[in-house]
Scaffold this motif. Sequence first.
Motif, PDB file in Angstrom:
ATOM      1  N   HIS A   1      -6.788   2.012  15.822  1.00 12.97           N
ATOM      2  CA  HIS A   1      -5.458   2.148  15.221  1.00 12.97           C
ATOM      3  C   HIS A   1      -5.526   3.091  14.019  1.00 12.97           C
ATOM      4  N   ALA A  30      -3.787   6.835  13.317  1.00 14.20           N
ATOM      5  CA  ALA A  30      -2.979   7.087  12.122  1.00 14.20           C
ATOM      6  C   ALA A  30      -3.522   8.273  11.332  1.00 14.20           C
ATOM      7  N   ARG A  34      -2.192  11.314  12.851  1.00  9.36           N
ATOM      8  CA  ARG A  34      -0.763  11.487  12.574  1.00  9.36           C
ATOM      9  C   ARG A  34      -0.521  12.099  11.202  1.00  9.36           C
ATOM     10  N   THR A  35      -1.287  11.678  10.186  1.00  4.26           N
ATOM     11  CA  THR A  35      -1.028  12.149   8.824  1.00  4.26           C
ATOM     12  C   THR A  35      -1.825  13.389   8.440  1.00  4.26           C
ATOM     13  N   THR A  58      -4.737   1.862   8.747  1.00  4.23           N
ATOM     14  CA  THR A  58      -3.887   1.980   9.928  1.00  4.23           C
ATOM     15  C   THR A  58      -2.502   2.532   9.605  1.00  4.23           C
ATOM     16  N   GLY A  83      -2.309   5.416   7.873  1.00  2.93           N
ATOM     17  CA  GLY A  83      -2.538   6.847   7.747  1.00  2.93           C
ATOM     18  C   GLY A  83      -3.033   7.279   6.388  1.00  2.93           C
ATOM     19  N   GLU A  89       1.347   6.037   2.168  1.00  2.00           N
ATOM     20  CA  GLU A  89       1.898   5.820   3.510  1.00  2.00           C
ATOM     21  C   GLU A  89       2.021   4.313   3.757  1.00  2.00           C
ATOM     22  N   HIS A 107       3.502   1.626   9.989  1.00  2.00           N
ATOM     23  CA  HIS A 107       4.567   1.965  10.919  1.00  2.00           C
ATOM     24  C   HIS A 107       4.582   0.953  12.055  1.00  2.00           C
TER      25      HIS A 107
END
Length: 357
Positions: free
Chosen positions: A17, A21, A24-25, A113, A115, A131, A134
Amino acid sequence: MAQMRQQKDRGIETLNHALRALFRTTGLTAAVTDREPKALKGHRPDAGIEIAEGGNRFQFFVEVKAVDRAVALAAVKNRLEPYGRKGVLVAPYLTAELAQHCRDRLDLQFIDTAGNAYLRTPGLYVFVRGERPHGPTAPTATGARGAGTATTLRAAFVLLCKPELLNAPYREIAEAAGIGLGTVGWAFLDLERRGYLAAAAQRRNRRLLEPARLLDEWVTTFPIRLRPKLNPRRFRAPDPGWWQQARLPDAARWGGEVAAAKLTDHLKPAAGTIYLEPAKAREALATLVQEHRLRADPQGNVEILDAFWKLPEQGTPGDLVPPLLVYADLMATLDPRNLEVAKRIRERYIEHALRRA
């Protein structure tokens, strides 16, 4: 074994996880490369990972742990120390304050998790904070929740200090931990439920599982759940160096910075911590106040607490608390100079006991 496997699987789930993340970031791709890495200096990381960036590949060893307090971060930092820049904490979530603490105070690399991340190694630098998680709450790693009652903490303390008690009669364990005879079984059930005690049909076969992790949990939880119940009182000594010539009453033991100074010769104490046997505390405290001119002060540099164990001295001076408690006292201060000395105490006085567990 099945319970340990489930914990391992939950940790890998949290790790995966966190790696998603991170992509993603930051756009960094990463993957788990080793689910069973080898131990180094007695510590086995939870997994090995590889992060790719700009044609370069960076290998890390990770510790998966839910963390919600700065003292827990310091414990993880010490555990990852053998890996240098290759050690990384993986957490379900770190607040912006804890993320900043990792970077500025501890230089502890991490990803979570949500990010958030801090990675600093030659050729790679990442710092993301603020962050928020989510979607559904990320899987929770073992260690932050259900860390046991004050009774379990007392029992775990004496078992970590003296692993031979694991297979002792309940009455002996109760006396050593200062708990009721009827609560010993419940403490064992709690440790077993959380994966720290191997189930055994016969008493002589009990053994601790992952004692190093239990130690880290104990050190993290002690200042929150047990220490405040030890009747803390503060005083001020007129002479900062008073402890050097002080002779404590028989019912008193040095903890904290003074004990660390006596064990290592690598610390100049700024504060004194003394544990008193509750049954003799009034007389011992009166002696300390009279002989050393201590005066009550809520912000004083001398803290008095009730002792909560009855264990024989094992390789350390008789006027000191067990090294595990010295270590916990230092870790709770979050003072960098104390954390360095705490590491020395763990290596010199605690690790060998963990290997016997």
